[in-house]
Design a protein around this motif. Structure first.
Motif, PDB file in Angstrom:
ATOM      1  N   MET A   1      -2.348  41.102  -4.165  1.00 41.99           N
ATOM      2  CA  MET A   1      -3.302  42.223  -4.137  1.00 41.99           C
ATOM      3  C   MET A   1      -2.859  43.319  -5.099  1.00 41.99           C
TER       4      MET A   1
ATOM      5  N   LEU B   1      -8.183  52.251  -4.055  1.00 41.14           N
ATOM      6  CA  LEU B   1      -9.248  52.990  -4.744  1.00 41.14           C
ATOM      7  C   LEU B   1      -8.721  54.305  -5.309  1.00 41.14           C
TER       8      LEU B   1
ATOM      9  N   THR C   1     -12.934  45.311   0.668  1.00 41.28           N
ATOM     10  CA  THR C   1     -12.776  45.728   2.068  1.00 41.28           C
ATOM     11  C   THR C   1     -11.437  46.434   2.301  1.00 41.28           C
ATOM     12  N   ASP C   2     -10.483  46.202   1.420  1.00 43.13           N
ATOM     13  CA  ASP C   2      -9.159  46.826   1.584  1.00 43.13           C
ATOM     14  C   ASP C   2      -8.969  48.027   0.662  1.00 43.13           C
TER      15      ASP C   2
ATOM     16  N   ALA D   1      -6.644  48.159 -13.204  1.00 46.00           N
ATOM     17  CA  ALA D   1      -6.209  49.380 -13.890  1.00 46.00           C
ATOM     18  C   ALA D   1      -6.063  49.147 -15.390  1.00 46.00           C
TER      19      ALA D   1
ATOM     20  N   GLY E   1       0.700  48.432   2.030  1.00 45.09           N
ATOM     21  CA  GLY E   1       0.414  47.283   2.881  1.00 45.09           C
ATOM     22  C   GLY E   1      -0.128  46.083   2.119  1.00 45.09           C
ATOM     23  N   TYR E   2      -0.308  46.229   0.812  1.00 39.36           N
ATOM     24  CA  TYR E   2      -0.884  45.133   0.011  1.00 39.36           C
ATOM     25  C   TYR E   2       0.157  44.031  -0.220  1.00 39.36           C
TER      26      TYR E   2
ATOM     27  N   THR F   1      -4.125  54.722  -1.764  1.00 40.15           N
ATOM     28  CA  THR F   1      -4.924  53.533  -1.461  1.00 40.15           C
ATOM     29  C   THR F   1      -5.295  52.875  -2.795  1.00 40.15           C
TER      30      THR F   1
ATOM     31  N   LEU G   1      -3.291  46.058 -10.541  1.00 37.42           N
ATOM     32  CA  LEU G   1      -2.760  46.256 -11.899  1.00 37.42           C
ATOM     33  C   LEU G   1      -3.746  45.752 -12.938  1.00 37.42           C
TER      34      LEU G   1
ATOM     35  N   TYR H   1       4.789  47.495  -9.875  1.00 41.70           N
ATOM     36  CA  TYR H   1       5.202  48.814  -9.416  1.00 41.70           C
ATOM     37  C   TYR H   1       4.005  49.767  -9.399  1.00 41.70           C
ATOM     38  N   LEU H   2       3.678  50.258  -8.219  1.00 40.50           N
ATOM     39  CA  LEU H   2       2.522  51.153  -8.058  1.00 40.50           C
ATOM     40  C   LEU H   2       2.922  52.314  -7.155  1.00 40.50           C
TER      41      LEU H   2
ATOM     42  N   TYR I   1      -5.713  54.949  -6.303  1.00 45.29           N
ATOM     43  CA  TYR I   1      -4.871  54.661  -7.465  1.00 45.29           C
ATOM     44  C   TYR I   1      -5.738  54.438  -8.698  1.00 45.29           C
TER      45      TYR I   1
ATOM     46  N   HIS J   1      -9.632  51.094   0.923  1.00 45.31           N
ATOM     47  CA  HIS J   1      -9.173  52.336   1.537  1.00 45.31           C
ATOM     48  C   HIS J   1      -7.844  52.169   2.263  1.00 45.31           C
ATOM     49  N   ALA J   2      -7.250  50.994   2.134  1.00 45.34           N
ATOM     50  CA  ALA J   2      -5.936  50.767   2.773  1.00 45.34           C
ATOM     51  C   ALA J   2      -4.834  51.129   1.772  1.00 45.34           C
TER      52      ALA J   2
END
Lengths: 559, 254
Positions: B137, B92, B124-125, B145, B132-133, B90, B142, B84-85, B94, B127-128
């Protein structure tokens, strides 16, 4: 043999119908529930009560209109003014619902992935989605006009034409609602069909905000043209010809048989627009359901972003900076938050537009009057209220655990950071806009004095609205199901009227007398300090609260 | 050392965790096993303070954690069971938010975050949007973090969930290295093979009670089983798995 075949075919058809009907009912209910996003509601909220309160407000407006027209029947000469106002109100309500359910009629990734593999026809999904949108709009049309339409027909139609007027009124209300809904659907459908999915998702948010601002601005800014002369005046010709609400007003009168010959073109424009919007919506929906669902699945879930887009709010890594960034990102990226906030901001925006409109009509410097305090106070009230209310709409209750496990600072510091965030997001922009508007007024000392009082009002409102708010924005809900929406709506309406009618004249009078001004400013400052002190005292004892699924719920579910 | 003494949690009077006691020592990985609903995640949430305990004590480095939650949370890294996020941020953003909430120095955090994202194949992801992860991912986010602040106590609840083979191998090795660096690692998983490979000590929970707490070798000897799977089946699996599978297949085939 033929009889047997016919029976077999009939049974097959009947089974298919029953299956489609069952699919439709299941989906319709699901899509209807999606319109009222359950995650936005508190776990303690009562959805039926929530809907009932909104319905109650609409019904109350309709009843008040009916009663007003019955007790104080307006003269027949004001019929056009009333008709235009009713059409515009109807379009506002339908527009707001259509914008709130934006994208809801089109298949999304969830539909494509969950419903795609199931044996459900795309058209069943389409009809279920349309029915789910039509339900609240139909209810709104019914509630808003149910009580008032017979009275309006009685007042404005000649006795012999009552049924015709009644029919024309209802037809026009439904037609203008359909026009607006279908136009917005067509815009979304064309975008969804033509653009790559990811680009459309980004653009869709902007389109939604644009539609919101347009609908609200039109409601607040469009003039009523109560006479034939004003409708056909050369100065108004362009406005009338380009504005849909006037087309449907003409349609009403055409159906009613009371439209002057030189305005027939306006009514035909309405018919044409209705037909075009219906055709556009139908075509875009068909394209979307036959093509876009496949496109959604085929497009990659994640496209790596190459550009460095990690902007930071220049407040360092302070808690205020962290919360401000979190709030800003939530507001700009969450459709639901953005659109509810836009409701409040649009009112402020419309008031600002009205002021700008007046300034453009009479360019040059103006004498300071009550106009600036009225505009800026309404803006301040709605902007602070909007941000405060939106803070209480959660973004993801299940993700709150991270804020709980990383809470290394005392709760009081979080509460202070939330206060600063609300001041920066709501009070500061209103002050800046007011200061810019104030440059056109003279003397500037009065403008400066008003800015001081407006600042104090903003601080007071922020502190009053955050009393007892020991929460991080977007982590808990306002309990909208149990909050009395009707009471809030009418209390805000009454409170604002009181503020504008009685307190602002006091302010303007005080601005002209330095001693009175000092007393007023000192009184307001004392109120702010008192409230701030109380809040700090409360914050020192408070524990941050995060809403999550209660433990008891786990047991009642039998897990 | 993390020590649990008579820890209990009752939901509406029904015990989910019923007076368990065990220790997780620094320098070794403690595997925490149990069937679904046995109370593993409830225990983890009590250790993190996300849910309040009904009774019992939780001690870290000899001190009751409730005495100073703030100091305790500074040393805690937690990977929950479900990823859960805040999915509107994005990856980064988070991680930056988590670092700021943890009051970590900005420059050092940025370098460390970017390096970890690079190593776990998310750079590479970065900034996404997290929305969408994929599940794997999100699991990596997690993990970053949880480890960004170099915690002394690492709680991992199903950390392999959704990870691809390469990432799972990296994580397996990482868990061992974290323990070797003197950290307390409590690690819950259903992947018994992995647990057998990396855990020095095993705690098995069954119906909210402690069914076993010993080293893997001792458990194998005591249960006369050659693998952890056998030990687990003996201690915590009540149903006849073959018979259940047969009944399900029969039901499906009509």
């Amino acid at each position: 043999m033929a009889k047997l075949e016919a029976r077999w075919a009939l049974r097959l058809m009947s089974n298919a119908m029953a299956r489609v009907s069952r699919h439709f009912h299941v989906l319709w209910k699901q899509f209807l529930l999606r319109i009222i996003d359950l995650e936005a509601l508190s776990i303690e909220a009562d959805v039926e009560q929530y809907i009932g309160q909104f319905a109650g407000v609409l019904l109350m407006i309709s009843l008040m209109q009916a009663l007003g027209n019955l007790v104080f029947p307006p003269p027949l000469s004001e019929a056009w003014k009333f008709e235009q106002s009713h059409i515009l109100t109807m379009m506002l309500i339908v527009g707001l619902i259509a914008v709130l359910t934006w994208d809801g009629q089109f298949p999304d990734r969830r539909d494509a992935l969950i419903l795609g593999p199931l044996p459900i026809r795309p058209r069943t999904i389409l009809f279920a989605k349309l029915a789910a949108t039509a339900a609240p709009i139909g209810l709104a049309i019914l509630l808003l006009n149910g009580a008032s339409s017979p009275i309006i027909a009685l007042v404005f139609a000649r006795t012999s034409n009552w049924p015709r007027f009644f029919f024309s009124y209802w037809f026009t209300m439904i037609a203008c609602s359909l026009f607006l809904l279908c136009t917005l659907l067509a815009i979304q459908g064309v975008g969804a069909a033509l653009l790559p999915r990811r680009l459309y998702i980004r653009l869709s948010g902007l389109l939604q905000l644009g539609a919101y601002a347009t609908v609200l601005s039109a409601y607040f800014l469009l003039p009523t043209l109560p006479t034939h002369a004003s409708m056909v005046a050369v100065d108004n010709l362009q406005l009338v010809g380009l504005t849909p609400s006037y087309w449907f007003f003409a349609m009403l009168n055409q159906l009613n048989g009371s439209l002057p010959a030189d305005m027939q073109w306006l009514a035909w424009r309405g018919w044409l627009a209705l037909g075009a919007s219906l055709a556009g919506a139908l075509a875009s929906l068909l394209i979307c359901y036959s093509y876009t669902m496949r496109k959604i699945v085929e497009q990659p879930e994640l496209i790596p972003s190459r550009k460095a887009y990690n902007w930071r709010i220049p407040l360092g890594s302070s808690l205020t900076g962290t919360l401000l960034a979190f709030c800003w990102r939530t507001l700009t990226r969450s459709r639901q938050h953005r659109i509810i906030l836009a409701f409040y901001l649009s009112i402020a925006f419309a008031v600002w537009l009205a002021a700008l409109h007046r300034a453009l009509i009479a360019p040059g410097l103006r004498n300071f009057s009550i106009e600036l305090p009225i505009t800026s106070t309404v803006m301040m009230v709605f902007v602070v209220m909007g941000f405060r209310n939106i803070f209480a709409l959660p973004i993801s209750l299940t993700a709150n655990w991270i804020l709980r496990t990383t809470q290394l600072r005392p709760s009081a510091r979080y509460i202070t950071a939330v206060r600063r965030t609300l001041l920066l997001l709501s009070v500061l922009p209103v002050l800046l806009v007011t200061a810019a508007m104030g440059l056109t007024y003279r003397p500037l000392t009065l403008v400066a004095g008003h800015l001081v009082l407006l600042t104090l009002l903003g601080i007071f409102m922020v502190d009053a609205s955050l009393a007892g708010f020991a929460k991080v924005p977007f982590t808990c809900s306002l309990l909208p199901g149990s909050a009395n929406f009707q009471f809030t709506f009418w209390a805000t309406f009454g409170g604002l009227t009181l503020l504008l009618a009685f307190l602002l004249p006091v302010e303007v009078e005080a601005l002209h007398h330095p001693l009175h001004f000092l007393w007023l400013a000192a009184g307001m400052a004392a109120s702010c300090i008192t409230l701030w002190t109380i809040n700090r005292w409360l914050a020192a004892k408070a524990e941050l609260y995060f809403e999550e699924l209660p433990e008891e719920m786990i047991m009642t579910l039998g897990l | 050392m993390l020590e649990l003494r008579n820890l209990a949690k009752h939901f509406a009077g029904i015990p989910a965790v019923n007076g368990i006691s065990f220790c997780a020592r620094p320098g070794e990985v403690t595997g925490y096993l149990g069937p679904n609903g046995s109370g593993k995640s409830t225990t983890m949430k009590m250790i993190t303070g996300l849910i309040t305990r009904t009774s019992g004590e939780i001690l870290f480095e000899g001190r009751e954690v409730a005495e100073d939650w703030t100091a305790y949370k500074r040393q805690l890294g937690y990977v929950p069971e479900e990823p859960y996020l805040y999915t509107h941020l994005t990856g980064l953003e988070y991680l930056t938010m988590v670092a700021q909430l943890r009051d970590l120095p900005e420059r050092q955090t940025r370098q460390r975050t970017e390096a970890l994202l690079e190593l776990l194949g998310l750079y590479t992801d970065r900034h996404a949007g997290i929305a969408g992860y994929s599940k794997g991912m999100r699991q990596k986010i997690l993990l970053i973090a949880a480890l960004l602040h170099n915690p002394q106590l690492v709680l991992l609840d199903e950390p392999f969930s959704g990870l691809d083979v390469a990432s799972a191998l990296v994580l397996r090795s990482l868990i061992q290295r974290l323990a070797a660096a003197g950290k307390v690692v409590l690690f819950s998983s259903h992947e018994l093979d992995t647990v057998e490979r990396i855990a020095a000590r095993i705690v098995i929970l069954h119906r909210g009670r402690l069914a076993a707490d010993d080293t893997i070798d001792n458990l194998r000897t005591l249960a006369a089983q050659s693998s952890l799977e056998g030990v687990f089946a003996q201690l915590a699996v009540e149903q006849d798995t073959e018979e259940t599978a047969r009944q399900i297949a029969e039901l499906i085939h009509g």
